[in-house]
Design an enzyme around this catalytic site. Structure first.
Site, PDB file in Angstrom:
ATOM      1  N   ASP A  84      50.209  37.597   8.998  1.00 13.89           N
ATOM      2  CA  ASP A  84      50.507  38.033   7.631  1.00 13.89           C
ATOM      3  C   ASP A  84      51.354  36.933   7.017  1.00 13.89           C
ATOM      4  OD1 ASP A  84      51.522  39.168   5.311  1.00 13.89           O
ATOM      5  OD2 ASP A  84      51.767  41.166   6.220  1.00 13.89           O
ATOM      6  N   SER A 165      43.411  27.626  -7.822  1.00 15.12           N
ATOM      7  CA  SER A 165      42.399  28.298  -8.639  1.00 15.12           C
ATOM      8  C   SER A 165      42.337  27.621 -10.000  1.00 15.12           C
ATOM      9  CB  SER A 165      42.808  29.765  -8.833  1.00 15.12           C
ATOM     10  OG  SER A 165      42.027  30.417  -9.811  1.00 15.12           O
ATOM     11  N   TYR A 178      48.791  36.596 -10.684  1.00 16.33           N
ATOM     12  CA  TYR A 178      47.842  35.684 -10.039  1.00 16.33           C
ATOM     13  C   TYR A 178      47.934  34.303 -10.676  1.00 16.33           C
ATOM     14  CZ  TYR A 178      43.444  34.042  -7.939  1.00 16.33           C
ATOM     15  OH  TYR A 178      42.499  33.337  -7.222  1.00 16.33           O
ATOM     16  N   LYS A 182      49.362  30.853  -8.920  1.00 13.18           N
ATOM     17  CA  LYS A 182      48.527  29.659  -8.734  1.00 13.18           C
ATOM     18  C   LYS A 182      49.113  28.464  -9.493  1.00 13.18           C
ATOM     19  CE  LYS A 182      45.396  31.710  -6.087  1.00 13.18           C
ATOM     20  NZ  LYS A 182      45.260  31.369  -4.654  1.00 13.18           N
TER      21      LYS A 182
HETATM   22  N1  NAD Z   1      36.581  33.689  -5.138  1.00 13.58           N
HETATM   23  C1  NAD Z   1      37.005  33.037  -6.200  1.00 13.58           C
HETATM   24  O1  NAD Z   1      36.400  33.081  -7.258  1.00 13.58           O
HETATM   25  C2  NAD Z   1      38.247  32.200  -6.114  1.00 13.58           C
HETATM   26  C3  NAD Z   1      38.474  31.281  -7.131  1.00 13.58           C
HETATM   27  C4  NAD Z   1      39.608  30.501  -7.091  1.00 13.58           C
HETATM   28  C5  NAD Z   1      40.493  30.634  -6.053  1.00 13.58           C
HETATM   29  N2  NAD Z   1      40.270  31.535  -5.072  1.00 13.58           N
HETATM   30  C6  NAD Z   1      41.251  31.634  -3.988  1.00 13.58           C
HETATM   31  O2  NAD Z   1      40.610  31.342  -2.776  1.00 13.58           O
HETATM   32  C7  NAD Z   1      41.298  31.979  -1.713  1.00 13.58           C
HETATM   33  C8  NAD Z   1      40.287  32.720  -0.855  1.00 13.58           C
HETATM   34  O3  NAD Z   1      39.706  33.747  -1.629  1.00 13.58           O
HETATM   35  P1  NAD Z   1      38.255  34.352  -1.382  1.00 13.58           P
HETATM   36  O4  NAD Z   1      37.567  34.332  -2.659  1.00 13.58           O
HETATM   37  O5  NAD Z   1      37.608  33.733  -0.215  1.00 13.58           O
HETATM   38  O6  NAD Z   1      38.610  35.872  -1.122  1.00 13.58           O
HETATM   39  P2  NAD Z   1      38.691  36.728   0.201  1.00 13.58           P
HETATM   40  O7  NAD Z   1      39.221  38.054  -0.220  1.00 13.58           O
HETATM   41  O8  NAD Z   1      37.410  36.670   0.921  1.00 13.58           O
HETATM   42  O9  NAD Z   1      39.779  35.944   1.070  1.00 13.58           O
HETATM   43  C9  NAD Z   1      41.153  36.139   0.972  1.00 13.58           C
HETATM   44  C10 NAD Z   1      41.676  36.401   2.356  1.00 13.58           C
HETATM   45  O10 NAD Z   1      43.107  36.526   2.319  1.00 13.58           O
HETATM   46  C11 NAD Z   1      43.451  37.495   3.276  1.00 13.58           C
HETATM   47  N3  NAD Z   1      44.789  38.031   3.027  1.00 13.58           N
HETATM   48  C12 NAD Z   1      45.204  38.890   2.070  1.00 13.58           C
HETATM   49  N4  NAD Z   1      46.511  39.159   2.223  1.00 13.58           N
HETATM   50  C13 NAD Z   1      46.937  38.437   3.292  1.00 13.58           C
HETATM   51  C14 NAD Z   1      48.179  38.285   3.947  1.00 13.58           C
HETATM   52  N5  NAD Z   1      49.280  38.926   3.516  1.00 13.58           N
HETATM   53  N6  NAD Z   1      48.257  37.466   5.019  1.00 13.58           N
HETATM   54  C15 NAD Z   1      47.148  36.811   5.467  1.00 13.58           C
HETATM   55  N7  NAD Z   1      45.939  36.919   4.891  1.00 13.58           N
HETATM   56  C16 NAD Z   1      45.835  37.727   3.814  1.00 13.58           C
HETATM   57  C17 NAD Z   1      42.372  38.562   3.181  1.00 13.58           C
HETATM   58  O11 NAD Z   1      42.298  39.357   4.346  1.00 13.58           O
HETATM   59  C18 NAD Z   1      41.133  37.696   2.974  1.00 13.58           C
HETATM   60  O12 NAD Z   1      40.488  37.386   4.189  1.00 13.58           O
HETATM   61  C19 NAD Z   1      42.357  32.866  -2.350  1.00 13.58           C
HETATM   62  O13 NAD Z   1      43.610  32.197  -2.311  1.00 13.58           O
HETATM   63  C20 NAD Z   1      41.868  32.996  -3.784  1.00 13.58           C
HETATM   64  O14 NAD Z   1      42.924  33.242  -4.680  1.00 13.58           O
HETATM   65  C21 NAD Z   1      39.146  32.322  -5.068  1.00 13.58           C
END
Ligand code: NAD
Length: 282
Positions: A84, A165, A178, A182
């Site tokens: 975590d 992001s 959020y 970021k």
């Molecule tokens: N999907 C998008 O459009 C997008 C765009 C820009 C940035 N992001 C960023 O990319 C990263 C990955 O996102 P994603 O889209 O793969 O989503 P996702 O939900 O698949 O992945 C996020 C992961 O973070 C984990 N998580 C949440 N709280 C946690 C904690 N306290 N400790 C450890 N792990 C924890 C979740 O279990 C999950 O596996 C994130 O930081 C997100 O903000 C995503």
């Protein structure tokens, strides 16, 4: 850092947080860094622990193992460790796990993030704000600090990459925490890069626009409903704003991370690189 062979990260170990979901950015980053030869430590929270980490939005242990199996199929060394990122003790233990299991810690990717607490500004409660900042910004700081401590001690440089992001560069309605978290990663990388540069450690952000992962799919449904559009209408409108004509793929982000971890990026630090098909211009 390693040489410029077809497996430029051979002999290096990479930790990726929040990498326990199939189809997530963490999985794509792990697959890419493993293909480049790195040993991989996959980590995720592993279970729902409170209201801020609902089971449907986070990766459980079983899913983490499924991601690990896919990465292991590429032939490299892979280990898993729950963490975590809000807990400094667990984050520090994750860094120690990398060294104890694989012999070094060379790359740390702060990928864990939550983007599912979306509310109009006047409805945001203090606990909503704190929940997002705790994971996305404080968790990344803990990761950076734990990784840097090991890398400085090792004395052979290192690479730290935060998955920020498009919300690190522009504002988004209903995403105050959020967006602030970021944007905070931009300042964190700029500050840390100054102190870690003399140790050969680079600190950068990758800034994807929309990627339809589990999190991204949830956001699509949420905002489509908010705007009274079908999902298809919402996605068409989004795609129309992107000069390259499509939303991002997990591999697009993974390729940028791999570049920043490669020998070719040795002189790049304190940057926040857009991976947005041209949607984000600054
Ligand atoms: N999907 C998008 O459009 C997008 C765009 C820009 C940035 N992001 C960023 O990319 C990263 C990955 O996102 P994603 O889209 O793969 O989503 P996702 O939900 O698949 O992945 C996020 C992961 O973070 C984990 N998580 C949440 N709280 C946690 C904690 N306290 N400790 C450890 N792990 C924890 C979740 O279990 C999950 O596996 C994130 O930081 C997100 O903000 C995503």
């Amino acid at each position: 850092m390693a040489d410029t062979s077809s497996r430029p990260l051979a002999g290096l170990t990479a930790v990726i947080t929040g990498a326990g979901r199939r189809g997530g950015l963490g999985e794509a980053i792990a697959l890419r860094l493993a293909a480049d030869g790195a040993n991989i430590v996959l980590s995720d929270i592993g279970r729902a622990v409170d209201a801020a980490t609902p089971g449907r939005m986070i990766g459980d242990q079983q899913e983490l193992q499924a991601v690990a199996d896919g990465v292991r199929a590429l032939g490299g060394a892979v280990s898993t460790q729950p963490c975590d990122v809000r807990d400094w003790v667990q984050v520090n233990a994750l860094a120690e796990h990398a060294v104890a299991t694989h012999g070094s810690l060379d790359i740390w990717v702060n990928n864990a993030g939550i983007g599912y607490i979306m509310k109009p500004l006047l409805e945001v409660e203090p606990h909503d704000w704190a929940a997002v900042i705790d994971v996305n910004l404080t968790g990344a700081f803990y990761g950076l600090k734990a990784a840097a401590a090991v890398m400085v001690k090792q004395g052979r440089g290192g690479r730290i990459v935060n998955i920020a992001s498009q919300a690190a560069k522009s504002g988004f309605a209903q995403a105050q925490a959020y967006t602030a978290s970021k944007h905070g990663l931009v300042g964190l990388a700029r500050s840390a890069a100054i102190e870690l540069g003399p140790h050969g450690i680079t600190v950068n952000n990758v800034c994807p626009n929309h990627v339809t992962t589990g999190l991204g799919a949830w956001q699509n449904e949420y905002f489509a409903a908010q705007q009274g559009k079908t999902l298809a209408q919402y996605m068409d409108a989004m795609t129309a704003r992107i000069p390259l004509g499509r939303t991002g793929l997990p591999a697009d982000t993974a390729n940028a991370v791999a570049f920043l971890c490669s020998p070719q990026a040795a002189y790049i630090t304190a940057e926040s690189m857009n991976v947005s098909g041209g949607e984000e211009p600054h």
